[in-house]
Every structure is written in structure tokens, then in C-alpha cells.
Design a protein around this motif. Structure first.
Motif, PDB file in Angstrom:
ATOM      1  N   VAL A 139     -42.400   3.387  31.606  1.00  0.00           N
ATOM      2  CA  VAL A 139     -41.643   2.362  30.869  1.00  0.00           C
ATOM      3  C   VAL A 139     -41.052   2.883  29.565  1.00  0.00           C
ATOM      4  N   ASP A 140     -41.423   4.078  29.164  1.00  0.00           N
ATOM      5  CA  ASP A 140     -40.991   4.523  27.837  1.00  0.00           C
ATOM      6  C   ASP A 140     -40.644   6.008  27.780  1.00  0.00           C
ATOM      7  N   SER A 141     -41.627   6.911  27.847  1.00  0.00           N
ATOM      8  CA  SER A 141     -41.369   8.311  27.462  1.00  0.00           C
ATOM      9  C   SER A 141     -40.397   9.033  28.384  1.00  0.00           C
ATOM     10  N   GLY A 145     -34.566  10.571  26.394  1.00  0.00           N
ATOM     11  CA  GLY A 145     -34.342  11.950  25.983  1.00  0.00           C
ATOM     12  C   GLY A 145     -35.063  12.423  24.741  1.00  0.00           C
ATOM     13  N   LYS A 146     -36.025  11.647  24.180  1.00  0.00           N
ATOM     14  CA  LYS A 146     -36.842  12.197  23.089  1.00  0.00           C
ATOM     15  C   LYS A 146     -37.833  13.180  23.708  1.00  0.00           C
ATOM     16  N   THR A 147     -37.710  14.464  23.328  1.00  0.00           N
ATOM     17  CA  THR A 147     -38.641  15.481  23.830  1.00  0.00           C
ATOM     18  C   THR A 147     -39.295  16.135  22.615  1.00  0.00           C
ATOM     19  N   LYS A 155     -47.389  14.009  14.770  1.00  0.00           N
ATOM     20  CA  LYS A 155     -46.805  13.606  16.039  1.00  0.00           C
ATOM     21  C   LYS A 155     -45.334  13.994  16.157  1.00  0.00           C
ATOM     22  N   ASN A 156     -45.013  14.702  17.231  1.00  0.00           N
ATOM     23  CA  ASN A 156     -43.616  14.929  17.630  1.00  0.00           C
ATOM     24  C   ASN A 156     -42.789  15.523  16.496  1.00  0.00           C
ATOM     25  N   MET A 157     -43.379  16.435  15.719  1.00  0.00           N
ATOM     26  CA  MET A 157     -42.675  17.011  14.561  1.00  0.00           C
ATOM     27  C   MET A 157     -41.683  18.090  14.965  1.00  0.00           C
ATOM     28  N   GLY A 187     -49.215  -1.187  25.558  1.00  0.00           N
ATOM     29  CA  GLY A 187     -48.844  -1.174  24.133  1.00  0.00           C
ATOM     30  C   GLY A 187     -47.342  -1.070  23.952  1.00  0.00           C
ATOM     31  N   GLU A 188     -46.700  -0.191  24.716  1.00  0.00           N
ATOM     32  CA  GLU A 188     -45.238  -0.028  24.619  1.00  0.00           C
ATOM     33  C   GLU A 188     -44.530  -1.225  25.270  1.00  0.00           C
ATOM     34  N   ILE A 189     -45.122  -1.795  26.303  1.00  0.00           N
ATOM     35  CA  ILE A 189     -44.498  -2.914  27.015  1.00  0.00           C
ATOM     36  C   ILE A 189     -44.512  -4.176  26.149  1.00  0.00           C
ATOM     37  N   ILE A 190     -45.638  -4.461  25.507  1.00  0.00           N
ATOM     38  CA  ILE A 190     -45.720  -5.602  24.588  1.00  0.00           C
ATOM     39  C   ILE A 190     -44.736  -5.377  23.434  1.00  0.00           C
ATOM     40  N   LYS A 191     -44.617  -4.124  22.991  1.00  0.00           N
ATOM     41  CA  LYS A 191     -43.629  -3.762  21.963  1.00  0.00           C
ATOM     42  C   LYS A 191     -42.231  -4.173  22.402  1.00  0.00           C
ATOM     43  N   HIS A 192     -41.874  -3.859  23.642  1.00  0.00           N
ATOM     44  CA  HIS A 192     -40.520  -4.188  24.132  1.00  0.00           C
ATOM     45  C   HIS A 192     -40.242  -5.687  24.012  1.00  0.00           C
ATOM     46  N   ILE A 229     -34.835  -2.698  28.850  1.00  0.00           N
ATOM     47  CA  ILE A 229     -34.826  -2.881  27.393  1.00  0.00           C
ATOM     48  C   ILE A 229     -34.652  -1.529  26.707  1.00  0.00           C
ATOM     49  N   LYS A 230     -35.430  -0.529  27.139  1.00  0.00           N
ATOM     50  CA  LYS A 230     -35.307   0.791  26.492  1.00  0.00           C
ATOM     51  C   LYS A 230     -33.935   1.383  26.781  1.00  0.00           C
ATOM     52  N   ARG A 231     -33.486   1.264  28.044  1.00  0.00           N
ATOM     53  CA  ARG A 231     -32.159   1.800  28.412  1.00  0.00           C
ATOM     54  C   ARG A 231     -31.087   1.275  27.473  1.00  0.00           C
ATOM     55  N   GLU A 243     -30.195   1.554  15.433  1.00  0.00           N
ATOM     56  CA  GLU A 243     -30.955   0.586  16.229  1.00  0.00           C
ATOM     57  C   GLU A 243     -32.132   1.201  16.982  1.00  0.00           C
ATOM     58  N   ARG A 244     -31.975   2.489  17.407  1.00  0.00           N
ATOM     59  CA  ARG A 244     -33.065   3.046  18.205  1.00  0.00           C
ATOM     60  C   ARG A 244     -34.382   3.053  17.421  1.00  0.00           C
ATOM     61  N   ALA A 245     -34.357   3.039  16.098  1.00  0.00           N
ATOM     62  CA  ALA A 245     -35.591   3.005  15.307  1.00  0.00           C
ATOM     63  C   ALA A 245     -36.444   1.789  15.662  1.00  0.00           C
ATOM     64  N   LEU A 247     -37.386   0.889  18.434  1.00  0.00           N
ATOM     65  CA  LEU A 247     -38.370   1.296  19.458  1.00  0.00           C
ATOM     66  C   LEU A 247     -39.596   1.947  18.819  1.00  0.00           C
ATOM     67  N   ASN A 248     -39.505   2.202  17.513  1.00  0.00           N
ATOM     68  CA  ASN A 248     -40.613   2.770  16.766  1.00  0.00           C
ATOM     69  C   ASN A 248     -41.521   1.692  16.195  1.00  0.00           C
ATOM     70  N   PHE A 249     -41.284   0.438  16.535  1.00  0.00           N
ATOM     71  CA  PHE A 249     -42.137  -0.664  16.065  1.00  0.00           C
ATOM     72  C   PHE A 249     -43.607  -0.363  16.370  1.00  0.00           C
ATOM     73  N   GLY A 250     -44.449  -0.419  15.340  1.00  0.00           N
ATOM     74  CA  GLY A 250     -45.873  -0.146  15.522  1.00  0.00           C
ATOM     75  C   GLY A 250     -46.228   1.325  15.408  1.00  0.00           C
ATOM     76  N   HIS A 251     -45.216   2.197  15.321  1.00  0.00           N
ATOM     77  CA  HIS A 251     -45.475   3.637  15.349  1.00  0.00           C
ATOM     78  C   HIS A 251     -45.718   4.247  13.986  1.00  0.00           C
ATOM     79  N   THR A 252     -45.194   3.654  12.909  1.00  0.00           N
ATOM     80  CA  THR A 252     -45.410   4.257  11.590  1.00  0.00           C
ATOM     81  C   THR A 252     -46.905   4.322  11.295  1.00  0.00           C
TER      82      THR A 252
HETATM   83  O1  LIG Z   1     -37.704   6.330  22.295  1.00  0.00           O
HETATM   84  C1  LIG Z   1     -37.887   6.047  21.088  1.00  0.00           C
HETATM   85  O2  LIG Z   1     -37.010   6.115  20.208  1.00  0.00           O
HETATM   86  C2  LIG Z   1     -39.229   5.620  20.643  1.00  0.00           C
HETATM   87  O3  LIG Z   1     -39.482   5.431  19.446  1.00  0.00           O
HETATM   88  C3  LIG Z   1     -40.264   5.425  21.711  1.00  0.00           C
HETATM   89  C4  LIG Z   1     -41.694   5.556  21.191  1.00  0.00           C
HETATM   90  O4  LIG Z   1     -42.520   4.713  22.002  1.00  0.00           O
HETATM   91  C5  LIG Z   1     -42.226   6.973  21.318  1.00  0.00           C
HETATM   92  O5  LIG Z   1     -43.603   7.021  21.004  1.00  0.00           O
HETATM   93  C6  LIG Z   1     -41.463   8.026  20.495  1.00  0.00           C
HETATM   94  O6  LIG Z   1     -41.898   9.306  20.822  1.00  0.00           O
HETATM   95  C7  LIG Z   1     -41.739   7.842  19.023  1.00  0.00           C
HETATM   96  O7  LIG Z   1     -40.664   8.459  18.382  1.00  0.00           O
HETATM   97  P1  LIG Z   1     -40.882   9.453  17.133  1.00  0.00           P
HETATM   98  O8  LIG Z   1     -39.459   9.808  16.797  1.00  0.00           O
HETATM   99  O9  LIG Z   1     -41.578   8.662  16.071  1.00  0.00           O
HETATM  100  O10 LIG Z   1     -41.694  10.588  17.607  1.00  0.00           O
END
Ligand SMILES: O=C(O)C(=O)C[C@@H](O)[C@H](O)[C@H](O)COP(=O)(O)O
Ligand SMILES: NC(=O)c1ccc[n+]([C@@H]2O[C@H](COP(=O)([O-])OP(=O)(O)OC[C@H]3O[C@@H](n4cnc5c(N)ncnc54)[C@H](O)[C@@H]3O)[C@@H](O)[C@H]2O)c1
Ligand SMILES: [Zn+2]
Length: 364
Positions: A139-141, A145-147, A155-157, A187-192, A229-231, A243-245, A247-252
Motif C-alpha cells: 500500500v505504500d513503499s 519511487g522513494k528509494t 531513516k532514509n538519509m 499504520g500507513e493505511i490509517i494514515k491514508h 490515494i498514494k498514486r 503536497e507529497r509531504a 504522506l509523511n503524516f506521523g513520520h516526523t
Molecule cells: O512516499 C512518501 O512520500 C512517504 O512519505 C511515504 C512514507 O510512508 C514512507 O515511510 C517514506 O519513506 C517516508 O519518507 P521520508 O522522506 O521521510 O524518508
């Protein structure tokens, strides 16, 4: 039944998300994309997924492709790092992979992110395919294209925006997924639902039992709705300039907790705690009602999330948020809710306010 969701960039389709129920169509989709017998394929997977699915996928592909190799690394977030990427680079060099060849990520988000980053950087870029096998990766990763990989435990630095050529989603593999990993994906689905679709959020709660029972029709509808939703978000803002930020809801706060607990909690579990902290801050901003905040807490608890964590210093969490990639100067861009289904970027939170939100979920 199968579903095909096109993903666009600049109004052109760049790949499809194929929701299917076995691996049988994977060779056909690869041939339709123009990959032929002489192109080498490296299936990248981890030590849990390999014994479950790698042989089936490799047998299918070996009927149509002359060279199909398997690269496996030990499962776990602690291996989402440059050392693991280096071992994959070595395999590709030793096996003489060139720019026409292909990587296939067979696994969850760790495999997908790491394989995508390797594909983005090996020879300055070769093609890769996502074959997500966890609920979270489906549903998310695997989409958008975030790699990348973690670096110095942050995380993901290190990473790149690099789109797959196909997302092949065999929904049947969820049957072997441990229930705690199902919760993590929720967690990601409830976020969506919370950031984009209040009706979807309500639907999730109304289908709680069917979801936890992995009822196929309900799972397929949920996965398709989250993928859509993610698409839509990543089509509007592929490299997170705006706007893509959302999708970072809950991630900070979620990423900070993930780092400080040494990855002992799963990504989605940390996102659940981060979502609750951000919902609390949204209520303190006068947006959410106390009843809506309580409802989000009850929703998370009902799906199996812990809504508080002990043994983590709130001050340490605050400090870790300063390495968040959404930082602009000294300001962290927080994602808050105007109301359920409507998220926004907010830059004005003080450290004291952020600490108050952290303390809502973290106890030293
Ligand atoms: O696709 C995105 O944009 C997201 O923020 C999806 C997140 O669920 C995912 O964990 C993403 O890796 C977090 O992004 P980051 O840039 O904070 O590493
Ligand atoms: N790139 C993005 O947009 C994005 C989005 C969300 C999360 N992520 C990243 O994804 C990672 C989390 O992904 P995840 O939750 O899939 O974790 P994961 O990749 O670690 O997989 C979870 C566990 O389940 C096992 N597994 C995978 N598929 C299985 C199956 N079908 N049956 C049994 N076991 C299976 C794995 O071996 C692993 O032990 C984090 O690193 C997170 O940062 C990236
Ligand atoms: Zn996430």
C-alpha cells in the motif's frame, strides 16, 4: 479479480500497479514491457521471503529468461544500509549485469527501498520492478519511487527518487505475513484515510474485523483504495516539493521513535505513535475536537497499536526530529490535520509544542 492501476508523470503513464493473486503473470508483464530472453534478472529478497516465494518466482522466470540469479540478505531494518547495497553491487559486477538488465525486489519495504536505490545508482541507473510482499509495501513503499537506506541510524538519509517499471502485487502472499506485520501496514493505511479521505477512514473502522481476518475481497478493496490515494499524491508531486509531504503524516515523530528504539518497533508501529502525537497537536491547534482525537486513539488501539511507549526520552525524540528531511533551516515542517481527511503542512510549531506532542505518546 485482478486490477491494474496506471501511475502517471506529466500525463504519461510511467508504470502500472498490477493487483493479482499469484505470480503466474509476472513473466508476461515483463515481456509486455519489452524485456527479452537475453536480459539478465537479479531477484533481490531477504532471508524470510526467500524460502517462501523465491523458488516459485525464479522457476517461472527461468522459463522465459536465460539468466535469473537470486541475491538474498538477512531480513530486518538493521540491514537497510550501504553495506548491504555494496554486497548487491558486488553481485551485479561479478555477474556482469549491464544497463539493459533488471532488478526485481521481492519483499517488503526494506527490500524494495534498498533494491530501488541500488537500481538507481548501479551504472548510474538500471531498471527495477517492485514485487511487494508485505501489506505495508503493497500500500505504500512499492509506489512512488522513494528509494534509499538508513545512515548513522537515521531513516532514509541516503536515497533517490527512482520509479519502478512495474509494481506486481500478488495479494495471496499476505496469508504468510505475521499478524504484527499486518498491524504495521495498517499504520500507513490509517494514515491514508486521515490525510485524504474521511469516508475511507470510517470504512476502515467499519471493516475492522474483516481486515484482521484478511478477508480477500475486503483486503483487495482496502489495498486498491490506499494505492490510489498514494498514486494521486505522488502524481501531483513526485519529488516532494509540496503536497507529497502529506504522506509523511506521523513520520516526523514516528521516524525519531523508530531510530531511538533501535528499530525494535516496526516502521508502521512507530508511524501509529507519530500519527497519534500529530493528531494531539492538531487538537491543541484547535482543529480536531477532543472526540475526534479520542476516536483516532481508539481506532489505532482497535487495530492493535500501542498508543504510548515507555523508556524513550521525549527530549531525545525532539532532538532526533531535527534530522528529519522535511526540515527547512531550523524549522521542521509538521504535517497536521485541519480535520479528518484533510491534512496540511505547518511550520510554526515551537519545540515546546512538539515536546508536548511527543509526551502524549512517549514516557521516559
Ligand atoms: O512516499 C512518501 O512520500 C512517504 O512519505 C511515504 C512514507 O510512508 C514512507 O515511510 C517514506 O519513506 C517516508 O519518507 P521520508 O522522506 O521521510 O524518508
Ligand atoms: N519508499 C517508501 O515510500 C516507503 C514507504 C513506507 C515505508 N518505507 C520503508 O519500508 C520499510 C518497512 O517495510 P515493511 O514493513 O515491509 O518491512 P520489512 O521489509 O522489514 O518486512 C517485514 C518483515 O516481514 C517479512 N516478510 C515480508 N513479506 C513476507 C511475507 N509475505 N510472509 C512472511 N514474511 C514476510 C520480512 O522478511 C521482514 O522480516 C521501512 O524501512 C520504511 O522506511 C518506505
Ligand atoms: Zn512510512
Amino acid at each position: 479479480m485482478a486490477q491494474s492501476i496506471p501511475v502517471k508523470a506529466n500525463d504519461s503513464i510511467i508504470y502500472h500497479i498490477e493487483l493479482v493473486h499469484d505470480f503466474s503473470m509476472l513473466p508476461t508483464f515483463l515481456q509486455q514491457l519489452g524485456y527479452g530472453r537475453t536480459q539478465k534478472i537479479c531477484i533481490v529478497t531477504d532471508s524470510n521471503v526467500a524460502p517462501l516465494y523465491a523458488r516459485d518466482v525464479q522457476d517461472l522466470l527461468e522459463k522465459e529468461f536465460d539468466t535469473v540469479i537470486l541475491h538474498t540478505f538477512e531480513a530486518g531494518e538493521h540491514n537497510k544500509n550501504l553495506e548491504t547495497v555494496n554486497t548487491l553491487y558486488q553481485t551485479l559486477i561479478e555477474q556482469h549485469f549491464d544497463r539493459q538488465d533488471l532488478l526485481i525486489a521481492l519483499g517488503g519495504g526494506v527490500v524494495g527501498d534498498l533494491t530501488g536505490f541500488t537500481a538507481a545508482t548501479y551504472l548510474r541507473g538500471i531498471d527495477f520492478i517492485q514485487v511487494p510482499t508485505t501489506l505495508l509495501s503493497q500500500v505504500d513503499s512499492s509506489i512512488g519511487g522513494k528509494t534509499g537506506v538508513d545512515f548513522m541510524q537515521y531513516k532514509n538519509m541516503v536515497g533517490a527518487f527512482y520509479q519502478p517499471k512495474l509494481v506486481y502485487m500478488n495479494l495471496s502472499v499476505l496469508q504468510s505475513l505475521p499478524s504484527r506485520q499486518i498491524v504495521s501496514g495498517m499504520g500507513e493505511i490509517i494514515k491514508h484515510g486521515l490525510i485524504k479521505d474521511d469516508a475511507y477512514y470510517e470504512w476502515l473502522m467499519a471493516h475492522h474485523d474483516a481486515i484482521l481476518a484478511l478477508e480477500p475481497a475486503v483486503m483487495e478493496e482496502m489495498i486498491a483504495r490506499s494505492c490510489d490515494i498514494k498514486r494521486e499524491v505522488v502524481e501531483h508531486d513526485p519529488t516532494e516539493k509540496g503536497e507529497r509531504a502529506l504522506l509523511n503524516f506521523g513520520h516526523t515523530i514516528g521516524h525519531a521513535i523508530e531510530k531511538l528504539c533501535g528499530f525494535s518497533l516496526y516502521h508502521g508501529e512507530c508511524v501509529g505513535l507519530g500519527i497519534l502525537a500529530a493528531a494531539y497537536l492538531s487538537q491543541k491547534q484547535g482543529n480536531l475536537t477532543k472526540e475526534q482525537l479520542a476516536g483516532i486513539s481508539q481506532c489505532l488501539a482497535a487495530f492493535g497499536f500501542q498508543t504510548q511507549i515507555g523508556g524513550i526520552s521525549p527530549d531525545a525524540v525532539l532532538s532526533a526530529t531535527k534530522s528529519d528531511k522535511k526540515m527547512v533551516g531550523s524549522q521542521v515542517k509538521f504535517i497536521l490535520l485541519h480535520t479528518i481527511g484533510d491534512a496540511y503542512i505547518y511550520r510554526e510549531l515551537s519545540d515546546a509544542q512538539i515536546l508536548d506532542g511527543i509526551r502524549y505518546v512517549c514516557r521516559a
